[in-house]
Design an enzyme around this catalytic site. Structure first.
Site, PDB file in Angstrom:
ATOM      1  N   GLN A 123      70.558 -33.783 -47.944  1.00  0.00           N
ATOM      2  CA  GLN A 123      69.175 -34.118 -47.562  1.00  0.00           C
ATOM      3  C   GLN A 123      69.035 -35.635 -47.422  1.00  0.00           C
ATOM      4  O   GLN A 123      69.030 -36.350 -48.418  1.00  0.00           O
ATOM      5  CB  GLN A 123      68.234 -33.608 -48.664  1.00  0.00           C
ATOM      6  CG  GLN A 123      66.778 -33.906 -48.463  1.00  0.00           C
ATOM      7  CD  GLN A 123      65.983 -33.612 -49.751  1.00  0.00           C
ATOM      8  OE1 GLN A 123      66.555 -33.504 -50.826  1.00  0.00           O
ATOM      9  NE2 GLN A 123      64.681 -33.510 -49.625  1.00  0.00           N
ATOM     10  N   GLY A 124      68.949 -36.118 -46.178  1.00  0.00           N
ATOM     11  CA  GLY A 124      68.855 -37.555 -45.932  1.00  0.00           C
ATOM     12  C   GLY A 124      67.416 -37.969 -45.697  1.00  0.00           C
ATOM     13  O   GLY A 124      67.018 -38.271 -44.567  1.00  0.00           O
ATOM     14  N   SER A 126      65.351 -39.997 -48.512  1.00  0.00           N
ATOM     15  CA  SER A 126      65.022 -41.256 -49.203  1.00  0.00           C
ATOM     16  C   SER A 126      65.785 -42.444 -48.627  1.00  0.00           C
ATOM     17  O   SER A 126      66.932 -42.325 -48.213  1.00  0.00           O
ATOM     18  CB  SER A 126      65.361 -41.149 -50.689  1.00  0.00           C
ATOM     19  OG  SER A 126      64.742 -40.033 -51.256  1.00  0.00           O
ATOM     20  N   SER A 158      72.301 -36.593 -52.300  1.00  0.00           N
ATOM     21  CA  SER A 158      73.129 -35.739 -53.163  1.00  0.00           C
ATOM     22  C   SER A 158      74.147 -34.962 -52.329  1.00  0.00           C
ATOM     23  O   SER A 158      73.787 -34.373 -51.311  1.00  0.00           O
ATOM     24  CB  SER A 158      72.269 -34.735 -53.931  1.00  0.00           C
ATOM     25  OG  SER A 158      71.296 -35.393 -54.680  1.00  0.00           O
ATOM     26  N   GLU A 241      62.166 -26.986 -51.926  1.00  0.00           N
ATOM     27  CA  GLU A 241      62.993 -27.596 -52.976  1.00  0.00           C
ATOM     28  C   GLU A 241      62.337 -27.366 -54.341  1.00  0.00           C
ATOM     29  O   GLU A 241      62.952 -26.878 -55.278  1.00  0.00           O
ATOM     30  CB  GLU A 241      63.111 -29.108 -52.710  1.00  0.00           C
ATOM     31  CG  GLU A 241      63.856 -29.858 -53.817  1.00  0.00           C
ATOM     32  CD  GLU A 241      64.043 -31.351 -53.489  1.00  0.00           C
ATOM     33  OE1 GLU A 241      63.303 -31.875 -52.639  1.00  0.00           O
ATOM     34  OE2 GLU A 241      64.931 -31.967 -54.094  1.00  0.00           O
ATOM     35  N   GLU A 361      54.818 -39.057 -61.334  1.00  0.00           N
ATOM     36  CA  GLU A 361      53.533 -39.647 -60.906  1.00  0.00           C
ATOM     37  C   GLU A 361      53.080 -39.035 -59.575  1.00  0.00           C
ATOM     38  O   GLU A 361      51.913 -38.694 -59.388  1.00  0.00           O
ATOM     39  CB  GLU A 361      53.660 -41.178 -60.752  1.00  0.00           C
ATOM     40  CG  GLU A 361      53.866 -41.938 -62.057  1.00  0.00           C
ATOM     41  CD  GLU A 361      55.293 -41.829 -62.602  1.00  0.00           C
ATOM     42  OE1 GLU A 361      56.201 -41.416 -61.847  1.00  0.00           O
ATOM     43  OE2 GLU A 361      55.495 -42.130 -63.793  1.00  0.00           O
TER      44      GLU A 361
END
Ligand SMILES: Cc1cc2nc3c(=O)[nH]c(=O)nc-3n(C[C@H](O)[C@H](O)[C@H](O)COP(=O)(O)OP(=O)(O)OC[C@H]3O[C@@H](n4cnc5c(N)ncnc54)[C@H](O)[C@@H]3O)c2cc1C
Length: 378
Positions: A123-124, A126, A158, A241, A361
Site C-alpha cells: 500500500q503506497g 503515506s 509495509s 483495512e 488522534e
C-alpha cells in the site's frame, strides 16, 4: 445481533477446525525473510483448501461467507496460532477495492493471483509530508501516451520488498483542490525506476520501507476507479483495512491476555488485588472489543461496505494492546525488558499500534465526526 451459531455456522467451524488440525502452519521462523516465506507458503495452503478469503464472493474465488462465518474464520485461525496470509493487504484491502471500483478486466487479471499469493500487494499511500493528511501527498503521475510516469517518494510501505503490485495514490492534477487531483493506480513494483529501502524498526525487524520512484511507468489500464477519483477509492481501501484487520487483532489480543493471566497465575500474582483489578479491566476491554468487532462486521453485511465503526475498533484495540503489554512489563519486570524475549518483542512492537492504520488522534476525529455526528473542527 444473535451471537449463537446456527447449524450452518457450526458446520463451517467444524470443517475449518478439521482442516486446520491436518494443516498446521508450524512455528514462525525468527528471521524476517524466512518468516515472510513461511506466511506465503501458508497462504498457498489456505488457497488450495479454499480458505484464503472466505469473505470474498464465490464468483471471485471466496466462499461468500457471512458476518458470523468470517468472524469464526478469524477466531479459528488465531486459535490454531496460524498467521495472517502473506498477502493480507491484497486480500483484506486490494481485492475488496477492486471488487467495488475495478473494471471487469482488472478483476479478471488481479483477483486470482491475490488469493493464491502468487502476487503480493503493498500500500503506497503515506509520504514523508503526508501521513494523516494523506490528501497532501506530492507524488506525481503525468500522462505520457498510454502510460503514466510516476515520480515521488513513499514511506512506511509495509512488505514492499516482497511485492509485485503497489496500490499507489498519486497526484494527477496540480490545479484541482487537494482531494480532487488524486488518482489510484496499480503500480508494477518490478521496475528499475523504483528503489525499495527497508527501514529497521525498534523490534529489529524491517516490516516497512521507503520507496523512491523516479519515472516508473503505469499503463492507463491500471488506473482504478477513474482519473481524479483517487480519494474515494483510497477511502475504500482504508475502511477495509480497519474493519478487516480489527477482527483478527482482537482475537490475538485475547490470546495474549490469556497468556499473561497464565504467567501471573504461575507467579502467584492473581491473589494481589491490584493485579487482579488490572487484569479484570483488560478482560472487560477485550470483551467490549470483541463485540464491537462483531458490530463492525454486521455493518459490512448490511451495507456491503465497512463503515466508520472500524475506526473505533482499531483505536480501542491499539489502546488495550498497549495497556496489556505495559502490564506484562510491570508484572514480569526485567524478563519483559530483556532483548530477544517474547514479551519484550510485544512491548516494543505495540508502540506502533497507535500509529499504523491511522493514528489514534485521527481515529478519534473520525469517530467524533462520523459516528457520533459531532461538529467538525475545521
Ligand atoms: C507498522 C506500520 C505500518 C505501516 N504500513 C503502511 C503501509 O503499508 N502503507 C502506508 O501507506 N502507510 C503505512 N503506515 C503509515 C501510517 O499510516 C502513518 O504513519 C500514519 O497515517 C500517520 O502518518 P505520519 O506518520 O505521517 O504522522 P503525521 O501525520 O505526521 O502525524 C504526526 C502526529 O500528529 C497527529 N496529527 C496529525 N494530524 C492531526 C489532526 N488533524 N488532529 C489531531 N492530531 C493530528 C498524529 O496523530 C500524530 O500523532 C504504517 C505505519 C506503521 C507504524
Amino acid at each position: 445481533m444473535d451471537l449463537t451459531f446456527n447449524e450452518r455456522e457450526l458446520a463451517f467451524r467444524d470443517e475449518l477446525r478439521a482442516w486446520l488440525e491436518t494443516h498446521e502452519p508450524g512455528d514462525e521462523p525468527a528471521d524476517d525473510t524466512a518468516s515472510y516465506h513461511w506466511r506465503r507458503e501458508w497462504q498457498g495452503r489456505l488457497h488450495e483448501g479454499g480458505w484464503a478469503a472466505v469473505h470474498w464472493p464465490k464468483e471471485y474465488g471466496g466462499r461468500g461467507a457471512g458476518v458470523t462465518e468470517s468472524a469464526i474464520f478469524y477466531e479459528e485461525l488465531a486459535r490454531a496460532r496460524a498467521p495472517l496470509p502473506a498477502n493480507a493487504l491484497g486480500i483484506l484491502m486490494g481485492g475488496p477495492t477492486l471488487m467495488l471500483w475495478g473494471t471487469d478486466e482488472q478483476k479478471d487479471r488481479f483477483l486470482e493471483p491475490i488469493l493464491s499469493g502468487e502476487e503480493i500487494w503493498c500500500q503506497g499511500f503515506s509520504e514523508p509530508e503526508a501521513g494523516s493528511d494523506l490528501a497532501a501527498l506530492k507524488t506525481r503521475a503525468v500522462k505520457d501516451g498510454d502510460d503514466w510516469v510516476v515520480t515521488g517518494q513513499k514511506v512506511w510501505t509495509s512488505g514492499a520488498q516482497y511485492s509485485k503490485w503497489c496500490m499507489l495514490v498519486a497526484r494527477t492534477d496540480q490545479d484541482q483542490p487537494k482531494h480532487k487531483g488524486l488518482t489510484y493506480f496499480l503500480m508494477d513494483m518490478e521496475q528499475a525506476e523504483i528503489q525499495v529501502r527497508p527501514l529497521r524498526q525498534i523490534t529489529g525487524e524491517a516490516e516497512f520501507n521507503e520507496l523512491f520512484i523516479e519515472g516508473a511507468r503505469i499503463p492507463d489500464e491500471n488506473v482504478v476507479g477513474g482519473v481524479g477519483n483517487g480519494w474515494k477509492v483510497a477511502l475504500t481501501t482504508l475502511m477495509n483495512e480497519r474493519a478487516g484487520l480489527a477482527f483478527f487483532l482482537q482475537v490475538r489480543l485475547r490470546q495474549l491476555l490469556d497468556e499473561l493471566i497464565e504467567e501471573a497465575a504461575a507467579r502467584g500474582l492473581l491473589e494481589d488485588p491490584v493485579v487482579a483489578d488490572r487484569l479484570g479491566e483488560l478482560h472487560i476491554k477485550a470483551e467490549v472489543l470483541r463485540l464491537t468487532a462483531y458490530r463492525g462486521l454486521t455493518v459490512m453485511e448490511k451495507y456491503g461496505q465497512p463503515g466508520p465503526e472500524g475506526s473505533l475498533t482499531k483505536w480501542m484495540w491499539s489502546e488495550t494492546n498497549q495497556q496489556l503489554v505495559q502490564l506484562a512489563a510491570d508484572l514480569l519486570g526485567p524478563e519483559a525488558l530483556t532483548s530477544g524475549t517474547r514479551w519484550s518483542y510485544e512491548l516494543l512492537r505495540a508502540r506502533g499500534n497507535s500509529i499504523e492504520g491511522g493514528t489514534t488522534e485521527i481515529l478519534k476525529n473520525i469517530v467524533a465526526e462520523r459516528v457520533l455526528g459531532l461538529p467538525r473542527m475545521r
